[in-house]
Write an enzyme that holds these catalytic residues in place. Structure first.
Site, PDB file in Angstrom:
ATOM      1  N   LYS A 158      36.942  43.159  40.005  1.00 15.77           N
ATOM      2  CA  LYS A 158      36.596  44.551  40.245  1.00 15.77           C
ATOM      3  C   LYS A 158      36.600  44.821  41.750  1.00 15.77           C
ATOM      4  O   LYS A 158      36.407  43.852  42.505  1.00 15.77           O
ATOM      5  CB  LYS A 158      35.246  44.924  39.624  1.00 15.77           C
ATOM      6  CG  LYS A 158      34.068  43.974  39.858  1.00 15.77           C
ATOM      7  CD  LYS A 158      33.626  43.583  41.225  1.00 15.77           C
ATOM      8  CE  LYS A 158      33.240  44.598  42.234  1.00 15.77           C
ATOM      9  NZ  LYS A 158      32.869  44.007  43.550  1.00 15.77           N
ATOM     10  N   TYR A 171      28.950  49.009  40.188  1.00 15.19           N
ATOM     11  CA  TYR A 171      28.008  48.493  39.184  1.00 15.19           C
ATOM     12  C   TYR A 171      27.047  49.593  38.721  1.00 15.19           C
ATOM     13  O   TYR A 171      26.640  49.606  37.569  1.00 15.19           O
ATOM     14  CB  TYR A 171      27.187  47.337  39.761  1.00 15.19           C
ATOM     15  CG  TYR A 171      27.968  46.075  40.015  1.00 15.19           C
ATOM     16  CD1 TYR A 171      28.408  45.288  38.964  1.00 15.19           C
ATOM     17  CD2 TYR A 171      28.248  45.651  41.314  1.00 15.19           C
ATOM     18  CE1 TYR A 171      29.105  44.115  39.192  1.00 15.19           C
ATOM     19  CE2 TYR A 171      28.946  44.481  41.555  1.00 15.19           C
ATOM     20  CZ  TYR A 171      29.375  43.714  40.494  1.00 15.19           C
ATOM     21  OH  TYR A 171      30.061  42.555  40.712  1.00 15.19           O
TER      22      TYR A 171
END
Ligand code: NDP
Length: 366
Positions: free
Chosen positions: A133, A217
């Site tokens: 990510k 996140y």
């Protein structure tokens, strides 16, 4: 039933399912227990300190190839993890991975701006891809990665390790269970002090600042709690004018996300302070939180339900190991991955809208 009994029974059920989810138990695995071969691309901090050691302890995975611009380092890692020195590649001969039949999965652990190119080339080599990510540095690149996977008939997963660990899953289950009433607000704060001179401060390689790196996140968390995609976002950034680190990417960013059915999220991310990471979901009758939320280990969480604050008592797991075993099982059993490329595209769209909102000072539709 007494309220206390109800809480304990419910907690037992939630605990069991959080652990089950995190352990990736579920898909049926073939009796032979085939190990899936991974090529690790980019031997930086994450690959050397987390991924390679975690891989060595997995049940369904093994490292069978390394790709690096530094042959000496690659040779050292190959010796340490039992990789055939003939299976060390560089960025020029990367495409010849297609001839290495031991390699099932290419794991991209490069700077963000290189994920799309190496993922697409990986699919052309006929391999499945796990990309770290954030998935890419633009929505168009992220979409092109999904398209390439589909064209190749191969699986694409984004390295959202938190979705595989029990504390995170427990928070999601409590938030969704009704035990804290109807969730109204989600909070998330993530950041660290970014050292000077690294690719994370280079717009082309990073795509953006702390939002892309660790703010992602909080976006994941908010979407998981709300179980939907935000309608629109607002944001503000600040960069210390005299700090040379923040010429290309933001130092700090505050953003709000409005979801269609009544949840609002208020989040911040920064490269300007020592490690901080916490998530909180606030419902009509209670709350649930994690702090630390995204550390590699040492997660802690608690909830206030039915008027009682309780700490999570869960067995921690190696996030990276569980994530890789999950992907391997999806390949072995041909099942869907928990964090597919499409989820990465969604998150890229949300982050693009946040940056647009910060730039224009307007609320931006996602
Ligand atoms: P590092 O800077 O430590 O490593 C990146 C590696 O990429 C380098 O060591 C190098 O490997 C290779 N590389 C190739 N070209 C370049 C270039 N132009 N500039 C810099 N490096 C290059 O980064 P991290 O390991 O911290 O991060 C890698 C990826 O993992 C990022 O996408 C990041 O967002 C993600 N990440 C995810 C985490 C998670 O918890 N899921 C945590 C940390 C990072 P070599 O020398 O072998 O060629």
């Amino acid at each position: 039933m007494q309220a206390g009994n109800m809480v304990s029974r419910r907690r037992l059920m939630l605990t069991a399912s959080a652990v089950t989810l995190a352990a990736g138990i579920g898909p049926v695995v073939s009796a032979q227990e085939k190990k899936i071969g991974f090529a690790i691309v980019g031997l930086g901090g994450l690959a050397m300190n987390q991924i390679l050691p975690a891989m060595a302890k997995t049940r369904f995975c093994k490292t069978v190839a390394l790709v690096s611009g530094h042959p000496d380092k690659a040779k050292k890692m190959a010796d340490k993890y039992g990789v055939n020195p003939k299976s060390i590649y560089n960025y020029e001969n990367y495409d010849t991975l297609k001839d290495n039949l031991e390699v099932d999965v290419i794991y991209i652990v490069l700077p963000n701006g290189m994920h799309a190119e190496y993922t697409i080339r990986g699919f052309k080599a006929g391999k499945h891809v796990l990309s770290q990510k954030p998935m890419a540095t633009s929505v168009a690149d992220a979409q092109a990665m999904c398209d390439a996977g589909r064209a190749a008939g191969k699986k694409l997963s984004v390295g959202y390790r938190c979705q595989h660990e029990p504390f995170h899953n427990m928070m999601m289950q409590i938030a969704r269970s009704g035990d804290i009433g109807q969730v109204k607000v989600v909070r998330g704060d993530t950041g660290f002090n970014c050292q000077a001179g690294v690719w994370r401060l280079d717009k082309k390689l990073a795509g953006g600042g702390p939002l892309m790196d660790v703010g992602i996140y909080t976006i994941q968390e908010a979407c998981m709690v709300a179980r939907e995609t935000p309608v629109d976002v607002a944001a503000q950034v600040f960069s210390s004018p005299d700090d040379p680190r923040f010429k290309e990417v933001e130092e700090s960013i505050a953003y709000t996300l409005r979801f269609p059915h009544g949840v609002v999220a208020a989040c911040t991310s920064s490269y300007g302070y020592d490690w901080q990471n916490s998530f909180r979901a606030i419902g009509t009758t209670g709350w649930v939180e994690l702090e630390p939320a995204i550390a590699y280990e040492g997660q802690a969480g608690r909830s206030s339900r039915f008027g009682k604050v309780e700490e999570f008592k869960l067995q921690p797991v190696d996030h990276f190991g569980v994530e890789m075993d999950h992907f391997a099982q999806c390949i072995i059993n041909n099942t869907d991955v928990k964090t597919p490329g499409e989820m990465g595209v969604r998150d890229m769209k949300i982050m693009a809208a946040i940056y647009e909102a910060a730039k224009t000072g307007r609320v931006v539709k996602v």
